[in-house]
Structures are given as C-alpha cells and as structure tokens.
Design a protein around this motif. Structure first.
Motif, mmCIF file in Angstrom:
data_model
loop_
_atom_site.group_PDB
_atom_site.id
_atom_site.type_symbol
_atom_site.label_atom_id
_atom_site.label_comp_id
_atom_site.label_asym_id
_atom_site.label_seq_id
_atom_site.Cartn_x
_atom_site.Cartn_y
_atom_site.Cartn_z
ATOM 1 N N ILE A 152 40.110 40.296 22.499
ATOM 2 C CA ILE A 152 40.387 41.108 23.671
ATOM 3 C C ILE A 152 41.006 40.247 24.766
ATOM 4 O O ILE A 152 40.572 39.118 24.987
ATOM 5 C CB ILE A 152 39.083 41.751 24.174
ATOM 6 N N TRP A 153 41.997 40.822 25.459
ATOM 7 C CA TRP A 153 42.795 40.069 26.439
ATOM 8 C C TRP A 153 43.279 38.790 25.768
ATOM 9 O O TRP A 153 43.676 38.845 24.602
ATOM 10 C CB TRP A 153 41.965 39.785 27.711
ATOM 11 N N SER A 170 43.687 46.181 25.788
ATOM 12 C CA SER A 170 43.444 45.078 26.717
ATOM 13 C C SER A 170 44.732 44.356 27.113
ATOM 14 O O SER A 170 44.834 43.835 28.213
ATOM 15 C CB SER A 170 42.432 44.092 26.127
ATOM 16 N N LEU A 190 40.452 50.400 31.104
ATOM 17 C CA LEU A 190 41.125 49.132 30.794
ATOM 18 C C LEU A 190 42.308 48.890 31.731
ATOM 19 O O LEU A 190 42.978 47.882 31.638
ATOM 20 C CB LEU A 190 41.615 49.144 29.341
ATOM 21 N N SER A 206 38.205 39.875 33.744
ATOM 22 C CA SER A 206 37.703 40.256 32.420
ATOM 23 C C SER A 206 36.918 39.114 31.786
ATOM 24 O O SER A 206 37.106 37.947 32.125
ATOM 25 C CB SER A 206 38.880 40.623 31.517
#
Lengths: 306, 422
Positions: A171-172, B103, B132, B400
């Motif tokens: 994620i990211w 994401s 998101l 995040s």
C-alpha cells in the motif's frame, strides 16, 4: 531527470525512474545483504543504471550476481563483465555447470534440453551460500500474467517459494521487508515499466546494449514458430534446417530457448519504432520456456525462479 | 509524456472486464498472442464469448475458479498519456484489494449498471475512493444499450449517486453514459447519446488535470538513506537521499531537520547519473533526489527535512482510520504492532478502538471491540517514537502508515492519519 521546472511535472520516464530509485534505496537501508541479479540483458542494464544513480556518487552498496547457465550468448557475457567493471561493482557468478558437476541437478537430455529450469537450484544455492536476504530482479509486470500479480517486494519462504495467494498487501510506497532467518525478498524496482519504457530509457540515457539486440545476420532454424540460433548447446530435430537470416533479439536469455525475430532495426530509434507497432508480446514472441503451459511462469516462480 | 494511475473496481457482472478489455484493445495494448491465448482458453472452458477477464486473471487458481484473487496491473499508452491500471476484483478480499489499488491512484473508475442503479457495492466503491482520497472519481453508467440510451434512466442513476456522494468528501466527480460491450463513449463520443455533452472516457482519462493534485506547498523530505562514499574523491560528501513527498526543495532554502529541530540551508540538490551527481534546480514530488546541507548535522534515516515555518505535526499519539487486512487475526485494544510511516519504523500500541464504521450505511458502531478482515474503524495509537505526520487529507505520504504483525511479519493494516491523538 527530465524536468520542466515551471510546471513541476515529471515525464513518465522520470516518474518510473524515481519510483525505482526509491525502491533501491529502501532495500539498501533496510536489508543487510542485498544483491542485484544481472544477466547483461536490456532490463538488467537499466537496473544497473538505476542502482548506480540511486547511490551516486558512492559505489553500489551490494554485489551483482549472474546465474550463468553456460548457454549464454558469448557477446552478452563479454558485455556483462565490461558493464560490471565500469561501475566498479563486485560480480558473483553462480554457475549452472558447477551445479551439474556437483550433482545438485541433472542435465536434461535430447534436442529440446534446456538449462532454464536448472537455474532455480543454482540460484537458491547461491542465495544460501552468500547469505543474501534480498535480491533485485528486473522482472516487469507487463511481461507475463503471473508477474502482473507479483508485488514489488515479493516474499520468499525458506524454500525460496513464492505463494501467489498469500502475498503481503502493498500500500502506498510503504514496503514491508521483514523476514526471518533463511527467508528472503525478491525486489522488482521496474515492475511498472513496459518493454517500450525500457527502450525509451535506454535511448534517453544513451546506454550501451549488447549487439544481439540489433539486427544482424545469424544462422538460425525454425522451431515451434520461433527462430532459434544454431549453437553447440542445441541439436536439430529431423526436418529442421539452418539458414542465415537478418534477426535481432527482443529478450536475451539462454541460446537454447530464446528466439530471435526477423528485423532490420540497427539503431535504437528503429528498435523503438518496431517495438511501438509490434502485435506480439516480448515473451510470447521469443521465449520457449513460457510456452509449456498457461501457467509455466507461475509454476517456475513458485519453485523459486526469478 | 505524463503518467496517470487509475484504479477500477467492480464485480464480474457490471462489465468492468469488458470495459478494460475495450480500452486496452482500442489502445492497441492487447497483443495478438495474448488475444489468441485468451480465445483458446475461453473455448476450452466452454465460454460462448471471448472472456477478456482472462487477460488479467493470470494465476492458475483464478482461471480454474473463474475469479480474480488479486490486484492486477495493466499498462497502456495513447499519444497523450501513459496509463497504469490497478484492476481490483469485486468479490474476494474486496476492500483489501481496493485499498491497495486505490492507494497510489490519481483516479478511480466505478461502474454502475444503469438497470440496477446505485447498489451497495457502488456505495462502497465511492466510500473507499473518498477514504483513500483519490482526487478524481469517474462513474461510468454502463449498459446504456440495454435501456435504449435513455437519458432519463441515466439522469436517475446520476442523481442517485450524487445524493450518496454528497455525504462523502469527493472533490471531482464525473459521470459518463457508456456501453462497454459496444464501445459507446469509450474512445469516441457516441452518436447514440446526442443529449450527453461530456467527453468519451478515454478522452477524459487523457485530459483530466492531475498536476495540481500534488502538494507543492508543504515541503516534506523523509530521509531515506545517507550516502557517504568514503572514497578519496568524495571524502567529505554526505548526501541525504530520499523522495520528495511535498513542496519544493532548492539550493539556498532554509530548512529544519526533525527530530533535532536544527536549522540550516540546502547546499545542493542532486540526482544520480552514471557520471556521479548532477545538480537539480528544484526538486518536487515524487522525485528521488539527494540533498546536501550546509552544516554538518547528525541526520539519519527516518528524520524529516522540512521548513522552519511549515513543519509537520510531531508526536507519539496518532488518531487514524485503519483498514484491517488480516484473515487470521483482528485488531483489538492494547494490541502491539510494528508501524511503518514514511521512512520511519517504530512500534505502536492500540490504545483505543473508537468505533467501527459500517461502510454501507456509514453508521459508527462505538460498541465494537474488534476489527476483522476488511473492516474499517477509527483508532488511537501510541508509538514508541514520535512520528512526523500530516493529516492524510493534506498529504497522502506523510499521512499514511502500515501496521505489521511482529510475530508473522504480515502487513495487517493500512492507516490514514486524522490528527494527533491524546
């Protein structure tokens, strides 16, 4: 980097480059014994360039490893040695011939024999011997459908296995590199690059590539719809006939399973033009190892292949 | 050429695979051998039509069971832009996959069947896209051919979706009436919808303005790696390598380094080349560069370079929304986990689970005591070290984090910071 300062926009190659450099640095910061897999092929040339940029002006903080099947194109091996020497990296060669000599694997026999499968054992043995905890590979998601599902940080258990159904969410740009002793991570910094991106980057950076990527005359024969090079490593089947054709390679692997394509492209611009309009994927056109079944790559990867 | 990353979400029936297949096919990103292989497999499986889902369903289990297990990445380009599609499945592990695909996305593509209207899943898609903070949301009202391209049917779905979207924080919402099967409004504007005044989907993807989505104000540079060549030539060189995640950095800028709080100026910004380091005039998101500072400070991985008059929040307590992604465990109060935030790693304890959010009704269940797989909730975390963070709504990188189970090393949660906790 291609930068237009006024608009603060990055070109697609600039974006892909930044993403890959981020991954290289993340691994160097978090792992103790990384290693860069290098074959002398176009993807690994781009990888070596990106790695060099990531740590400049320092040298690469990890060695470079080639899994040598003994069936490589001689001009590619010569090129490999020159490249690695240029950046001042340490080269580790893991030899399939040595694995055969030591009885770790048995050589396939017959005219369709290939050392492709044997590489997995040689690779995993080398990882254990050197204690590598992370290996950079140049695999791209556009190459093959199993690879399209693989993470940038791809976890391997103590047997070197990939479990496609149990991958860590990514994620990211937060990569999870935590492992236990004996496990390792395969890292794919150029996951999001396409074949065309690779060629455009080679052009932009003016990178040297082995001559087999450009059109040349070569004695070849046709098998399974591919043009294979005549060499000491492969014997002909009845009815197969060697002729000289003007060809180039889109991928460079073992001579015994990498097909050439007919081409007149002798410059990078001509290669890019050819790649832009081709109607066949790179592996579909040239790799016998992927033609065994729909899931040939997935099956090999599960066993620990690149 | 600019790059646009977009995520698609939906189930098999809403025509998502057909839509992606259509985009790829028309953009000539499907190759002959891929198409032949898909045709062969479709025939073998007894499908009546060429099943374009097989293009993205790459794993053996997926083809055997006819399901999509994981996020698949697809690539195509037009003369205007390059595209990366994160194709997320609708049924299995749906939330986890969509969070993963979303994401990094600039844009989300949601499909709604015009005959069915806004269903539970459409609401979930819209909610996750807003959670998101994907800057652009495109709703393709699909299967228009099955309602004779009736404008009223389209307007009804549009109004319904808009009603729900009002409750969410969506900055850019676009509707397009399409027929993925027949290609209406996919690449070209369709003559079947003369009442529709917008552009085709592909045209929208090519033109949507994404450059301004980046944060060019709050300068943030998490130090990733310290480059010290230790050679005679570069004896005193000390470069801080990392990726710019906000603002602009240039030589001469006054900067502050956290956590020490020391201020200094940027001596040079460089990017690597085969011949060493070349200077960069200005570095901005998402460039990977190396910064050299004028003073010799003690700076290491996990530190943050910012501006003295524009600093991120700093603290050990975090208030965040988390999406739980583990099949084998659940999030509970006083649980301890590893946390990864920018380039900083620490440990974190869940000090409070404030509520679990029902993503269909947006109802907050404050009595909840745990979060299971694919559940979303608001938590307070206490970390072993201070983190340097911004609200996720302000910065997707410094806002995040992921949580990792220290026993299994599995990534178990994605987190979006709302602010400091107490």
């Amino acid at each position: 980097m291609t930068v237009t300062p006024t608009s603060y926009e990055l070109s697609h190659l600039g974006y892909l480059e930044a993403e890959a450099i981020h991954v290289f640095r993340e691994v160097a910061a978090e792992f103790e014994r990384p290693c860069l897999l290098f074959s002398g092929g176009k993807d690994s040339i781009v990888m070596l360039c990106l790695a060099t940029k990531a740590f400049a002006p320092a040298r690469l903080p990890f060695p470079v490893m080639h899994v040598d099947t003994g069936h490589n194109f001689p001009e590619v091996i010569e090129f490999r040695d020159r490249c690695v020497a240029d950046v001042g990296a340490r080269l580790v060669v893991a030899s399939v011939q040595q694995s055969i000599d030591e009885g770790r694997v048995a050589e396939e026999i017959g005219p369709r024999a290939s050392r492709n499968q044997l590489q997995t054992t040689t690779l995993l043995d080398a990882i254990t011997e050197h204690g590598f905890d992370s290996l950079f590979g140049g695999a791209r998601r556009d190459e093959e459908k199993a690879r399209a599902k693989e993470r940038v940080f791809s976890f391997r258990d103590e047997f070197g296995q990939w479990d496609p159904k149990n991958q860590r969410p990514e994620i990211w740009s937060l990569y999870n590199g935590r492992i236990r002793r004996g496990e390792h991570i395969r890292v794919f910094p150029i996951s999001n690059w396409t074949e065309l991106d690779i060629w455009q980057y080679i052009q932009r950076e003016d990178l040297e590539i082995p001559a087999v990527y450009y059109a040349h005359d070569r004695p070849v024969f046709e098998r399974d719809g591919m043009l294979l090079a005549e060499s000491a490593h492969i014997s002909l089947l009845p009815g197969e006939e060697v002729t000289s054709r003007r060809v180039r390679y889109r991928t460079v692997g073992d001579m015994s399973c990498t097909g050439a394509v007919e081409s007149a492209a002798t410059t990078i611009d001509q290669v890019i033009e050819e790649v832009s309009v081709t109607r066949l994927t790179e592996r579909g056109a040239t790799r016998a190892d992927d033609r065994i079944s729909e899931a040939a790559m997935e099956d090999r990867k599960k066993e620990g292949y690149f | 050429m600019e790059l646009l990353r977009f995520a698609t979400a939906g189930s098999v029936d809403d025509g998502k695979s057909t839509l992606i297949g259509r985009l790829l096919y028309d953009a000539k990103a499907i190759f002959q051998d891929q198409l032949e292989s898909v045709e062969r497999t479709s025939l073998q499986m007894g499908n009546e039509y060429t099943n374009l889902a097989l293009l993205t369903d790459g794993l053996r289990a997926e083809r055997e069971q006819g399901i999509t297990i994981d996020v698949a990445y697809r690539y195509f380009a037009t003369p205007r832009r390059k595209f990366i599609i994160a194709d997320t499945p609708g049924h299995i592990q749906y939330t986890r996959n969509m969070v993963t695909g979303a994401s990094t996305a600039d844009l989300a593509l949601v499909l709604v069947d015009v005959r069915k209207g806004v269903v539970e899943q459409s609401r979930r898609h819209a909610f996750l896209a807003s959670l998101l903070r994907i800057p652009h949301l495109v709703v393709c009202v699909n299967k228009m051919d099955l309602v004779d391209f009736d404008q009223d049917a389209y307007e009804k779905v549009k109004a319904e979706f808009r009603d729900f979207a009002m409750k969410l924080d969506i900055s850019d919402l676009t509707f397009i009436p399409v027929s993925a099967l027949h290609g209406d409004n996919i690449v070209e504007r369709s003559p079947n919808t003369p009442w529709y005044e917008g552009t085709s989907l592909l045209h929208h993807l090519e033109e949507v303005h994404i450059a301004s989505d980046r944060n060019l104000i709050d300068a943030r540079f998490p130090v990733q790696y310290v480059i010290r060549p230790q050679t005679d030539e570069h004896h005193d060189y000390r470069g801080y390598a990392g990726t710019v995640v906000g603002g602009v950095f240039k030589p001469g800028d006054e900067v502050m380094v956290l956590p020490s709080g020391f201020t200094t100026t940027i001596e040079s910004v460089g990017s690597g080349s085969s011949k060493g380091v070349v200077p960069v005039d200005e570095a901005f998101e998402p460039m990977s560069v190396t910064i050299c500072l004028s003073d010799n400070l003690d700076v290491s991985r996990g530190d943050m370079i910012c501006r003295p008059n524009n600093q991120p929040s700093s603290g050990q307590d975090i208030d965040a929304m988390v999406c739980w992604m583990s099949e084998v465990s659940s999030l509970t109060s006083s649980m301890k986990l590893a946390i990864k935030h920018t380039t900083r790693s620490a440990r974190a304890m869940v000090t409070d689970l404030k509520y679990r959010l029902d993503i269909d009704t947006l109802h907050r269940d404050e009595a909840a005591t745990s979060l299971g797989l694919n559940e979303i909730g608001r938590v307070l975390l206490r970390c072993t070290q201070p983190l340097f963070f911004d609200e996720y709504r302000r910065n997707r990188s410094t806002g995040s984090f992921v949580l990792i189970d220290e026993a299994t090393n599995a990534t178990v949660a994605a987190g979006m910071i709302l602010g400091g906790g107490s």
